[in-house]
Enzyme design. Structure first.
Site, short mmCIF file in Angstrom:
data_model
loop_
_atom_site.label_atom_id
_atom_site.label_comp_id
_atom_site.label_asym_id
_atom_site.label_seq_id
_atom_site.Cartn_x
_atom_site.Cartn_y
_atom_site.Cartn_z
N LYS A 1 0.85 -1.20 0.00
CA LYS A 1 0.00 0.00 0.00
C LYS A 1 0.88 1.25 0.00
O LYS A 1 1.87 1.31 0.73
CB LYS A 1 -0.90 -0.03 1.24
CG LYS A 1 -1.96 1.06 1.28
CD LYS A 1 -2.86 0.90 2.50
CE LYS A 1 -4.01 1.89 2.51
NZ LYS A 1 -4.89 1.72 3.69
N SER B 1 -10.13 -0.89 6.92
CA SER B 1 -9.53 -0.66 5.61
C SER B 1 -8.77 -1.83 5.00
O SER B 1 -8.40 -1.78 3.84
CB SER B 1 -8.59 0.55 5.66
OG SER B 1 -9.33 1.75 5.55
N SER C 1 -9.91 1.34 2.65
CA SER C 1 -9.03 2.12 1.81
C SER C 1 -7.93 1.30 1.12
O SER C 1 -7.37 1.77 0.13
CB SER C 1 -8.37 3.22 2.64
OG SER C 1 -7.50 2.66 3.61
#
Ligand SMILES: [Zn+2]
Lengths: 86, 97, 494
Positions: free
Chosen positions: C80, C179, C155
């Site tokens: 990420k 997330s 996310s």
């Protein structure tokens, strides 16, 4: 610290006297902000050395630059010194 | 909970965000709705319930006062949008006399 | 699909150790897969082909020389774009950090390198991890490999979509309110939020510091366990890092669920959930019972206040953490007459609508006169939720619930209504508030052919029992995690 007006040190003019009378209705409270330089080897929140007289920004790291993702870690010696100072 | 556009502008000033009028108006409604929902926290938890800031409490986490290497001189300002002679350049802060 | 990209991480390791394939072959197969799939999925902000191949060749060289390699040797991983990588752009999917190249590596990134994982790319996300759909990326939305017209969740949508699309067997996300788990549920993979403090946050670009936690993503429970063991552990650079040993997940991984007490959270089985999610989740919980677990109902009476508390605590911490983006030391700068104008214009241009919204909520909640009513009160609710969990775990080993009230929704469907988006995380947020571990396991498809996730939760540092329960159910269900059906990636990339 509180200060009581000392009449003997005021100028003797009438205009000033009325100023002193007014001022004497207030109690002055004076705070002292004392800065002490601790004798730690490193900064408060990071391991950068404390060292004066170098070029700008040479004693910096991701933590003291506030770089994204960095985290502060408090200096044990600084905490101990602060407690000793009271 | 209903915010005015002045409230939104005040908060935007505190947050240092130069919002457009359009953004201020949109945020007025959105923030009012979200805060009305968040307001539900007032329905439970009396004042005698202690607040939790971190779920796993740790105490006295310190670092030894031992110097660690700093960044190389050219790296400290390498990420800066404007730098000059190893310094971060910003608009004038102190007015001319 | 190339057999090397269809394989799970443990299978790839077996092949590598037997010298049947090289790390370079594994890496190249995944880079080729990314080239095929990413035009459709958009999981990556940046791929790191050259660095990945260089690292793979180095691993092969060490293997040939009989030298040591790390625990994740040769395994491709999607990272990420919120974790700092030295010298490599780390954007947080924000304009304010679009060209930011950190001068240091996050602790997790350092550990991944030491373990010889191959980072194939920096994955897309909602800007600053604020969002539940990946639509809040400043650059482009990521799409769900199961239906390219739908969101992957967020996310950590990029890392999760990459794992679901077989771009990598492993992914790293971060979970502040769900997330990792919510996108894992929506994309049919495994996503874990470890105990707060188990994985270092140093170098994780902060959103809400008391809630943020790095977590593994994989297509198989043993793979997720392998990855968590590699990234967990005490970090002296993170003051909230728990001084404990790395959890041993493997010893009990295959121990089964016989005798375990599984509590089904009543408050998470009520209204608001789609029928498809309800029936798939109920069937999965029944299977846990059939495997010998004792299934009981439990109550978390204050869990319903979790979203309210979260949307005060997270924005408050965010408004403080994001005050650093001022156009001086790094990131975007928009010029202004004065320094204050420069900062305010930079922040207006640099942040997207959701980030501004949360900074504004947080600034308001922390401003003079409101602190007690909002932030402090939300922290009291947090205490009540922690007490609810303590009471529930007095009689249970793990808790179960759906991960998300719905399966993947269409792009744009919730973008106009922030509050409806926030409610995507209603079942995941309480674990963040409690600092406790939880994971999402794919347990079936709804009538539209979209994945449904079961959330399993455990007490603080209860990762071994959490993984054990998930592994037992995974074995029993033998879910095929390959995206398929109408509108899926399978129709455009074989
Ligand atoms: Zn420093």
């Amino acid at each position: 610290m509180s200060v009581t007006p000392d009449a003997s040190r005021q100028p003797a003019t009438a205009a000033r006297d009325s100023g002193v009378e007014q001022a004497s209705r207030f109690e002055a409270v004076i705070g002292l902000e004392v800065h002490v330089e601790l004798n730690t080897a490193t900064k408060m929140f990071c391991g950068c050395a404390i060292d004066f007289g170098g070029a700008p920004n040479v004693r910096t790291c991701p933590v003291c630059l506030g770089q994204p993702g960095s985290l502060p870690m408090i200096n044990a010696k600084a905490v101990e010194s602060a407690i000793r100072l009271g | 909970m209903s915010l005015t556009t002045d409230d939104v502008r005040h908060v935007a000033r505190l947050a240092r965000i130069a919002l457009s009028d359009q953004e201020v108006e949109a945020l007025r409604g959105e923030l009012s709705d979200i805060l009305a929902y968040a307001d539900k926290v007032g329905e439970v938890a009396a004042a005698d319930v202690p607040p939790t800031s971190h779920a796993y409490p740790l105490r006295n986490v310190y670092r030894d006062d031992t110097p660690q290497p700093s960044l190389p001189a050219d790296e400290a300002t390498a990420t800066a949008p404007q730098a000059e002679q190893g310094r971060f350049r910003v608009p004038r802060i102190v007015e001319e006399p | 699909m190339h057999p090397l990209v269809a394989a799970d991480a443990v299978g790839l390791q077996r092949l590598l150790k037997a010298r049947e394939v090289s790390a370079t072959e594994i890496t190249q197969a995944h880079l080729d897969r990314i080239a095929d799939t990413d035009p459709h999925v958009s999981a990556f902000i940046r791929t790191l082909d050259q660095a990945a191949l260089d690292h793979a060749r180095d691993i092969d060289r060490r293997l040939s020389a009989g030298q040591e390699v790390g625990a994740l040797a040769g395994l491709p991983l999607a990272l990420k774009d919120i974790l700092c990588t030295k010298g490599v752009e780390t954007t947080c999917a924000s304009r304010v950090l679009q060209h930011y190249r950190p001068p240091y590596d996050a602790t997790v990134v350092r550990k991944l390198r030491q373990a010889d994982a191959i980072v194939v790319g920096k994955a897309n996300m909602d800007e600053f991890a604020m969002g539940s759909s990946c639509e809040n990326s400043a650059f482009f939305p990521t799409r769900n490999p199961w239906d390219l017209e739908r969101v992957p969740g967020g996310s950590s949508g990029g890392s999760v979509a990459a794992v679901a699309a077989n771009d990598a067997p492993l992914g790293i996300g971060t979970d502040t309110g769900g997330s990792v788990r919510q996108p894992a549920a929506l994309c049919g993979v495994i996503g874990v939020k470890p105990t707060y403090g188990l994985v270092s946050r140093f170098g994780l670009i902060a959103f809400a510091s008391s809630l943020d936690q790095v977590g593994p993503i994989a297509r198989a429970v043993p793979d997720a366990a392998l990855l968590l063991e590699a990234i967990a552990g005490h970090d002296p650079r993170d003051a909230t890092s728990i001084p404990t040993d790395v959890p041993d997940l493997h010893t009990t991984l295959e121990a089964g669920v016989e005798g375990l007490r599984v509590g089904v959270v009543s408050e998470f089985m009520g209204a608001g959930m789609s029928d498809g999610v309800r029936s798939v989740v109920t069937a999965a919980i029944d299977r846990l019972g059939a495997l010998g677990a004792e299934v009981v109902d439990v109550s978390l009476p204050h869990a319903g206040y979790g979203v309210s508390a979260y949307y005060l605590i997270a924005p408050s911490e965010c408004s403080s953490n994001l005050s650093r983006y001022d156009g001086v030391r790094y990131g975007l700068r928009v010029d202004g007459e004065t320094t204050e104008q420069m900062m305010a214009s930079t922040r207006d241009a640099g942040f997207g609508p959701e980030v501004k919204r949360r900074i504004m909520i947080g600034t308001y909640a922390l401003s003079a006169g409101y602190y007690d009513a909002y932030y402090a009160q939300a922290q009291r609710v947090r205490t009540l939720i922690i007490r609810d969990y303590e009471a529930a775990y007095a009689g249970c080993d793990v808790l179960a619930s759906p991960t998300s009230p719905t399966t993947a929704f269409k792009l744009g469907e919730r973008a106009a209504d922030p509050l409806s988006m926030y409610l995507s995380d209603v079942y995941t947020i309480p674990s963040n508030l409690a600092g406790a571990p939880a994971l999402s396991l794919p347990v079936g498809l709804d009538d539209d052919g979209l994945p449904v996730g079961l959330q399993l939760m455990a007490p603080v540092l209860g990762e071994p029992v959490l993984f054990r329960a998930a592994r037992a159910l995974e074995r029993e269900l033998a879910i095929d995690s390959t995206p398929r059906g109408n509108g899926s990636l399978a129709q455009v990339a074989a």
